[in-house]
Motif scaffolding. Structure first.
Motif, PDB file in Angstrom:
ATOM      1  N   ILE A  14      -6.340   3.531   7.230  1.00 23.54           N
ATOM      2  CA  ILE A  14      -6.035   2.335   6.433  1.00 23.54           C
ATOM      3  C   ILE A  14      -6.273   1.110   7.308  1.00 23.54           C
ATOM      4  O   ILE A  14      -5.791   1.043   8.440  1.00 23.54           O
ATOM      5  CB  ILE A  14      -4.575   2.343   5.952  1.00 23.54           C
ATOM      6  CG1 ILE A  14      -4.337   3.471   4.958  1.00 23.54           C
ATOM      7  CG2 ILE A  14      -4.204   0.992   5.323  1.00 23.54           C
ATOM      8  CD1 ILE A  14      -2.877   3.617   4.520  1.00 23.54           C
ATOM      9  N   THR A  16      -5.675  -2.903   7.008  1.00 23.10           N
ATOM     10  CA  THR A  16      -5.188  -4.054   6.250  1.00 23.10           C
ATOM     11  C   THR A  16      -6.005  -5.283   6.651  1.00 23.10           C
ATOM     12  O   THR A  16      -6.520  -5.368   7.764  1.00 23.10           O
ATOM     13  CB  THR A  16      -3.684  -4.300   6.488  1.00 23.10           C
ATOM     14  OG1 THR A  16      -3.478  -4.770   7.829  1.00 23.10           O
ATOM     15  CG2 THR A  16      -2.869  -3.031   6.251  1.00 23.10           C
ATOM     16  N   THR A  40      -7.633  -2.674   2.554  1.00 23.76           N
ATOM     17  CA  THR A  40      -6.674  -3.349   1.701  1.00 23.76           C
ATOM     18  C   THR A  40      -6.646  -4.837   2.020  1.00 23.76           C
ATOM     19  O   THR A  40      -7.004  -5.264   3.122  1.00 23.76           O
ATOM     20  CB  THR A  40      -5.248  -2.774   1.868  1.00 23.76           C
ATOM     21  OG1 THR A  40      -4.637  -3.347   3.032  1.00 23.76           O
ATOM     22  CG2 THR A  40      -5.270  -1.274   1.992  1.00 23.76           C
ATOM     23  N   ARG A  44      -9.532  -8.521  -4.431  1.00 23.71           N
ATOM     24  CA  ARG A  44     -10.198  -7.260  -4.766  1.00 23.71           C
ATOM     25  C   ARG A  44     -11.708  -7.284  -4.497  1.00 23.71           C
ATOM     26  O   ARG A  44     -12.266  -6.313  -3.975  1.00 23.71           O
ATOM     27  CB  ARG A  44      -9.939  -6.953  -6.255  1.00 23.71           C
ATOM     28  CG  ARG A  44     -10.620  -5.702  -6.772  1.00 23.71           C
ATOM     29  CD  ARG A  44      -9.834  -4.471  -6.419  1.00 23.71           C
ATOM     30  NE  ARG A  44     -10.611  -3.255  -6.579  1.00 23.71           N
ATOM     31  CZ  ARG A  44     -10.103  -2.038  -6.512  1.00 23.71           C
ATOM     32  NH1 ARG A  44      -8.809  -1.883  -6.303  1.00 23.71           N
ATOM     33  NH2 ARG A  44     -10.865  -0.972  -6.644  1.00 23.71           N
ATOM     34  N   LEU A  47     -12.914  -6.685  -0.909  1.00 23.93           N
ATOM     35  CA  LEU A  47     -12.510  -5.327  -0.530  1.00 23.93           C
ATOM     36  C   LEU A  47     -13.467  -4.289  -1.110  1.00 23.93           C
ATOM     37  O   LEU A  47     -13.881  -3.363  -0.418  1.00 23.93           O
ATOM     38  CB  LEU A  47     -11.100  -5.018  -1.038  1.00 23.93           C
ATOM     39  CG  LEU A  47      -9.936  -5.763  -0.420  1.00 23.93           C
ATOM     40  CD1 LEU A  47      -8.658  -5.431  -1.179  1.00 23.93           C
ATOM     41  CD2 LEU A  47      -9.783  -5.416   1.056  1.00 23.93           C
ATOM     42  N   ILE A  59      -8.045  -0.906  -2.043  1.00 25.50           N
ATOM     43  CA  ILE A  59      -6.750  -1.009  -2.719  1.00 25.50           C
ATOM     44  C   ILE A  59      -6.223  -2.424  -2.495  1.00 25.50           C
ATOM     45  O   ILE A  59      -5.964  -2.814  -1.346  1.00 25.50           O
ATOM     46  CB  ILE A  59      -5.728   0.017  -2.176  1.00 25.50           C
ATOM     47  CG1 ILE A  59      -6.263   1.447  -2.312  1.00 25.50           C
ATOM     48  CG2 ILE A  59      -4.391  -0.129  -2.899  1.00 25.50           C
ATOM     49  CD1 ILE A  59      -5.374   2.503  -1.658  1.00 25.50           C
ATOM     50  N   CYS A  61      -3.676  -5.294  -2.070  1.00 20.81           N
ATOM     51  CA  CYS A  61      -2.294  -5.270  -1.598  1.00 20.81           C
ATOM     52  C   CYS A  61      -1.998  -6.542  -0.811  1.00 20.81           C
ATOM     53  O   CYS A  61      -2.728  -6.887   0.121  1.00 20.81           O
ATOM     54  CB  CYS A  61      -2.065  -4.047  -0.704  1.00 20.81           C
ATOM     55  SG  CYS A  61      -0.449  -3.993   0.086  1.00 20.81           S
ATOM     56  N   GLN A  68       4.320  -3.742  -3.039  1.00 23.72           N
ATOM     57  CA  GLN A  68       2.873  -3.524  -3.026  1.00 23.72           C
ATOM     58  C   GLN A  68       2.452  -2.648  -1.845  1.00 23.72           C
ATOM     59  O   GLN A  68       1.548  -1.812  -1.961  1.00 23.72           O
ATOM     60  CB  GLN A  68       2.130  -4.865  -2.974  1.00 23.72           C
ATOM     61  CG  GLN A  68       2.210  -5.673  -4.261  1.00 23.72           C
ATOM     62  CD  GLN A  68       1.260  -6.866  -4.244  1.00 23.72           C
ATOM     63  OE1 GLN A  68       0.138  -6.786  -3.749  1.00 23.72           O
ATOM     64  NE2 GLN A  68       1.719  -7.982  -4.800  1.00 23.72           N
ATOM     65  N   MET A  72       0.570   0.855  -2.088  1.00 29.55           N
ATOM     66  CA  MET A  72      -0.723   1.053  -1.422  1.00 29.55           C
ATOM     67  C   MET A  72      -0.728   2.336  -0.595  1.00 29.55           C
ATOM     68  O   MET A  72      -1.685   3.124  -0.647  1.00 29.55           O
ATOM     69  CB  MET A  72      -1.027  -0.165  -0.533  1.00 29.55           C
ATOM     70  CG  MET A  72      -2.337  -0.086   0.241  1.00 29.55           C
ATOM     71  SD  MET A  72      -2.150   0.645   1.888  1.00 29.55           S
ATOM     72  CE  MET A  72      -1.326  -0.705   2.748  1.00 29.55           C
ATOM     73  N   CYS A 121       4.165  -2.441   6.614  1.00 32.71           N
ATOM     74  CA  CYS A 121       3.137  -1.416   6.806  1.00 32.71           C
ATOM     75  C   CYS A 121       3.558  -0.407   7.870  1.00 32.71           C
ATOM     76  O   CYS A 121       3.341   0.804   7.717  1.00 32.71           O
ATOM     77  CB  CYS A 121       1.807  -2.061   7.193  1.00 32.71           C
ATOM     78  SG  CYS A 121       1.084  -3.088   5.889  1.00 32.71           S
TER      79      CYS A 121
END
Length: 258
Positions: A14, A16, A40, A44, A47, A59, A61, A68, A72, A121
């Motif tokens: 992941i 961010t 993320t 959108r 991303l 995703i 977020c 959120q 996620m 996170c």
């Protein structure tokens, strides 16, 4: 290639703040190393563009919203059933003003994204990785996480805090096989740095080029900016088994600013 410690085959990462800059560059680096990448961020469209380019997942977020963040992570877990790497990269420059004059609403907003959002996170990643007894967390700090800098008190405070949290979590999660490290980029070229230079130019009443040379490029021994993909390659080191014995560490990626 599975015996290559630099590979991330079979791992889910992941990222961010994955729609641009360091996040986008790292998505490409991780994908080339074999990872399934989840990017993320709040917007959108960028991303999805990155996800499509790396064969990953997008995703939306806002990390400053805990609900959120939880959603996620839940969505990411459905992809492979694991979260092997978290690059905790979402953040913003915050207000640029002296402490005496800074807008405290802007100051708190910066902390809510850079620090509280990072903690949301980290909390989810800690739960998932503790359960699977493995994982690598990489917190995106900064050179301003080890030295103060004029006009940047919110950003500095958030990045100093991330170094302390990195060391704390490394001690907490080490016994279950989870590593936690921090990257400290110097001045990284790109749109974000261009905006900071413009805002500093307006605040200080002098040309952006002068600020750039005096504060960013001339003070680095390599006399240049750091490229986003160079930070991405350092992130790969921490994400992969190249750094299997390293945790609680912090690494400068700064073209030699010391």
């Amino acid at each position: 290639m599975t015996d290559d410690p630099a590979r991330l085959d079979g791992k889910l990462a992941i990222i961010t703040g994955g729609g641009s800059g360091i996040g986008e560059a790292t998505a490409h680096v991780f994908a080339k190393a074999g990872a399934t990448v989840v990017v993320t961020g709040r917007r959108r469209a960028p991303l999805q563009k990155v996800a499509d380019a790396v064969g990953g997942h997008a995703i939306a977020c806002d990390v400053s919203d805990q609900a959120q963040v939880r959603d996620m992570f839940a969505q990411a877990l459905k992809i492979t059933g694991r979260v092997d790497v978290l690059l905790n990269n979402a953040g913003g420059p915050g207000p640029i003003a002296p402490v005496a004059d800074v807008d405290m609403a802007d100051w708190v907003t910066c902390m809510n994204i850079n620090l509280v959002g990072a903690m949301y996170c980290l909390q989810e990643a800690a739960k998932v990785m503790t359960a699977q007894k493995s994982g690598s967390i990489i917190n995106m700090s900064s050179l301003m996480g080890i030295q103060g800098y004029p006009m940047r008190s919110a950003y500095v405070a958030s990045k100093f805090a991330l170094i302390g949290i990195t060391e704390t979590m490394a001690r907490e999660l080490g016994p279950v096989g989870v590593r936690v490290n921090a990257l400290m980029p110097g001045a990284v070229s790109g749109e974000n740095m261009d905006r900071i230079l413009q805002r500093r130019s307006e605040a200080e009443g002098r040309p952006a080029k002068d600020i750039e040379r005096e504060n960013y490029t001339d003070v680095a021994v390599l006399k240049r900016w750091v490229a986003p993909e160079e930070v991405g390659r350092a992130a790969l080191y921490y994400a992969s088994d190249l750094s299997s014995a390293i945790t609680g560490d912090k690494m400068k990626v700064d073209c030699g600013r010391f």
